[in-house]
Design an enzyme around this catalytic site. Structure first.
Site, PDB file in Angstrom:
ATOM      1  N   VAL A 191       0.837  -1.202   0.000  1.00 31.83           N
ATOM      2  CA  VAL A 191       0.000   0.000   0.000  1.00 31.83           C
ATOM      3  C   VAL A 191       0.872   1.252   0.000  1.00 31.83           C
ATOM      4  O   VAL A 191       2.018   1.246   0.435  1.00 31.83           O
ATOM      5  CB  VAL A 191      -0.943   0.022   1.222  1.00 31.83           C
ATOM      6  CG1 VAL A 191      -1.895  -1.162   1.173  1.00 31.83           C
ATOM      7  CG2 VAL A 191      -0.158   0.008   2.534  1.00 31.83           C
ATOM      8  N   CYS A 192       0.285   2.340  -0.531  1.00 32.21           N
ATOM      9  CA  CYS A 192       0.923   3.659  -0.506  1.00 32.21           C
ATOM     10  C   CYS A 192       1.194   4.053   0.948  1.00 32.21           C
ATOM     11  O   CYS A 192       0.359   3.819   1.817  1.00 32.21           O
ATOM     12  CB  CYS A 192      -0.020   4.651  -1.172  1.00 32.21           C
ATOM     13  SG  CYS A 192       0.460   6.371  -1.026  1.00 32.21           S
ATOM     14  N   PRO A 193       2.394   4.596   1.278  1.00 30.94           N
ATOM     15  CA  PRO A 193       3.427   5.060   0.347  1.00 30.94           C
ATOM     16  C   PRO A 193       4.621   4.122   0.224  1.00 30.94           C
ATOM     17  O   PRO A 193       5.698   4.570  -0.151  1.00 30.94           O
ATOM     18  CB  PRO A 193       3.848   6.375   0.987  1.00 30.94           C
ATOM     19  CG  PRO A 193       3.800   6.074   2.461  1.00 30.94           C
ATOM     20  CD  PRO A 193       2.623   5.130   2.641  1.00 30.94           C
ATOM     21  N   THR A 196      -4.400   6.903  -3.318  1.00 28.45           N
ATOM     22  CA  THR A 196      -5.028   5.745  -2.687  1.00 28.45           C
ATOM     23  C   THR A 196      -6.517   5.989  -2.490  1.00 28.45           C
ATOM     24  O   THR A 196      -7.345   5.088  -2.674  1.00 28.45           O
ATOM     25  CB  THR A 196      -4.364   5.451  -1.330  1.00 28.45           C
ATOM     26  OG1 THR A 196      -2.981   5.151  -1.540  1.00 28.45           O
ATOM     27  CG2 THR A 196      -5.023   4.267  -0.638  1.00 28.45           C
TER      28      THR A 196
END
Length: 207
Positions: A10-12, A172
């Site tokens: 997942v971001c970041p 996201t």
């Protein structure tokens, strides 16, 4: 060559791990990063542009993208990380350097939702009328809807952008709400940049 498989992260994380790998690499060394969505590709492009690094990407198949970033000799960040203003000042006409506006919902305040929407719309319009505007406007979670097609505040946000305000919406969040193709103003951001912008801010404006 540095190889990073960032699929499923997942971001970041893709940006953070790529940044760390290249910062410890030699000039001219390339990182090949595999990611599973276009938002991650855009975030990596932004990292490369900010650092003055060479960037290439290719879609390998459904849900698989290969990004190559080369730490070019002499590449320099477009905005040096140490260049943090000591005080709020208007470095561009009408823009207050160091002031960051943060919007995390489509409503303003707590209480009746319809009233909150009216207040948020009024807030953004009032913001366009200020003498000194924020340097950056960050939109995330429910605030992401404001920069997309169908938003009643779209024209106000476009006016802010025309006046020099940098408008960034969380990638996201756009992905989560199915808004990736509906972004109508500003650019796509990531959690690393959102945190970085707020850490560097000398003042944060929250409606």
């Amino acid at each position: 060559m540095i190889f990073l498989d960032e699929r499923g992260k997942v971001c970041p994380l893709p940006v953070v791990e790529t940044k760390k790998a290249l910062e410890s690499a030699r000039a001219g060394e390339t990182a090949e990063v595999v990611v599973d969505n276009e938002i991650a590709v855009q975030n990596l492009r932004k990292l490369a542009d900010h650092r003055g690094w060479n960037f290439q990407w290719k879609k390998q198949g459904e849900g698989e993208y290969t990004v190559r970033i080369t730490r070019a000799p002499g590449g320099q960040p477009s905005v040096p990380e140490t260049e943090i203003p000591e005080c709020l000042d208007c470095s561009r006409e009408g823009i207050r350097k160091g002031l960051v506006a943060v919007i995390s919902a489509g409503t303003m305040g707590q209480g009746e939702e319809q009233l909150g929407k009216i207040l948020m719309k009024s807030f953004l319009f009032a913001l366009t009328q200020q003498e000194n505007l924020p340097e950056t406007l960050l939109l995330y979670n429910g605030g992401a809807f404001l920069s997309c097609e169908g938003s009643e505040s779209l024209e106000d946000l476009k006016k802010l952008e025309e006046q020099g305000v940098e408008i960034l919406t969380c990638g996201t969040c756009l992905d989560f709400y199915g808004l990736k193709e509906k972004l109508a103003v500003g650019g796509v951001s990531n959690m690393y940049e959102i945190v970085e912008k707020q850490c560097r801010a000398l003042a944060i404006l929250r409606p």
